[in-house]
Design a protein around this motif. Sequence first.
Motif, PDB file in Angstrom:
ATOM      1  N   PHE A   1      -1.478   9.569  -2.455  1.00 14.11           N
ATOM      2  CA  PHE A   1      -3.072   9.648  -2.202  1.00 14.11           C
ATOM      3  C   PHE A   1      -3.143   9.468  -0.859  1.00 14.11           C
ATOM      4  CE2 PHE A   1      -2.360   8.114  -6.562  1.00 14.11           C
ATOM      5  CZ  PHE A   1      -3.192   8.908  -7.364  1.00 14.11           C
ATOM      6  N   ARG A   2      -4.402  10.209  -0.343  1.00  7.16           N
ATOM      7  CA  ARG A   2      -4.804  10.143   0.913  1.00  7.16           C
ATOM      8  C   ARG A   2      -5.273   8.435   1.315  1.00  7.16           C
ATOM      9  NH1 ARG A   2      -3.915  14.329   3.698  1.00  7.16           N
ATOM     10  NH2 ARG A   2      -5.989  14.011   5.113  1.00  7.16           N
TER      11      ARG A   2
ATOM     12  N   THR B   1      -5.763  13.256  -3.492  1.00  9.60           N
ATOM     13  CA  THR B   1      -4.322  13.120  -3.561  1.00  9.60           C
ATOM     14  C   THR B   1      -3.809  13.507  -1.951  1.00  9.60           C
ATOM     15  OG1 THR B   1      -4.225  15.537  -3.931  1.00  9.60           O
ATOM     16  CG2 THR B   1      -4.285  14.104  -5.969  1.00  9.60           C
ATOM     17  N   ALA B   2      -2.456  13.423  -1.940  1.00 11.55           N
ATOM     18  CA  ALA B   2      -2.093  13.644  -0.809  1.00 11.55           C
ATOM     19  C   ALA B   2      -2.068  15.194  -0.455  1.00 11.55           C
ATOM     20  CB  ALA B   2      -0.359  13.083  -0.804  1.00 11.55           C
TER      21      ALA B   2
ATOM     22  N   CYS C   1       0.929  -1.285  -0.103  1.00 13.48           N
ATOM     23  CA  CYS C   1      -0.008   0.092   0.112  1.00 13.48           C
ATOM     24  C   CYS C   1       0.911   1.175  -0.048  1.00 13.48           C
ATOM     25  CB  CYS C   1      -0.873   0.133   1.240  1.00 13.48           C
ATOM     26  SG  CYS C   1      -1.994  -1.397   1.408  1.00 13.48           S
ATOM     27  N   THR C   2       2.045   1.009   0.603  1.00  6.10           N
ATOM     28  CA  THR C   2       2.988   2.190   0.618  1.00  6.10           C
ATOM     29  C   THR C   2       3.477   2.673  -0.390  1.00  6.10           C
ATOM     30  OG1 THR C   2       4.992   0.718   1.194  1.00  6.10           O
ATOM     31  CG2 THR C   2       3.594   1.690   3.116  1.00  6.10           C
ATOM     32  N   THR C   3       3.375   2.142  -1.758  1.00  6.54           N
ATOM     33  CA  THR C   3       3.917   2.585  -3.036  1.00  6.54           C
ATOM     34  C   THR C   3       2.910   3.842  -3.539  1.00  6.54           C
ATOM     35  OG1 THR C   3       4.014   0.400  -3.927  1.00  6.54           O
ATOM     36  CG2 THR C   3       3.981   1.805  -5.502  1.00  6.54           C
ATOM     37  N   CYS C   4       1.814   4.024  -2.962  1.00  8.46           N
ATOM     38  CA  CYS C   4       1.019   5.093  -3.233  1.00  8.46           C
ATOM     39  C   CYS C   4       0.623   5.908  -1.984  1.00  8.46           C
ATOM     40  CB  CYS C   4      -0.374   4.563  -4.060  1.00  8.46           C
ATOM     41  SG  CYS C   4      -0.033   3.888  -5.526  1.00  8.46           S
TER      42      CYS C   4
END
Length: 116
Positions: free
Chosen positions: A72-73, A80-81, A64-67
């Motif tokens: 992304f939130r 998006t973050a 999950c940490t790829t994105c």
Amino acid sequence: MIRHASGAVRAALAVGVLLAAGPALAGSKLQKLPTDYVFPRGDGSPGPVMFSHESHVDAAKPSCTTCHPREFRVLEAGRTASREPIRHDRMQAGAACGACHGKTAFGFDSCDMCHK
């Protein structure tokens, strides 16, 4: 407890839960992934865009940490973050979906790859 935590703490907890579930996600069917998300259709859009975690997560090596939370939130689908809207000009400059698409994943040459 999560209800009273800050956004950063909730995001860290969510990523921790997803990482802890990693081996469970590695089966042939990714059952713990969030449901598909349909983005609101913008002006001039040739059709809605549906995001599916199933087509973006490698079942053999889920991460999950790829994105998240870099692009992304974690707890806000379609955000998006930086909470900036996802727009084509920003994607083509490498933001949001453009962090991979147009680089390591298919590019923006064919609208129907994303817009259905």
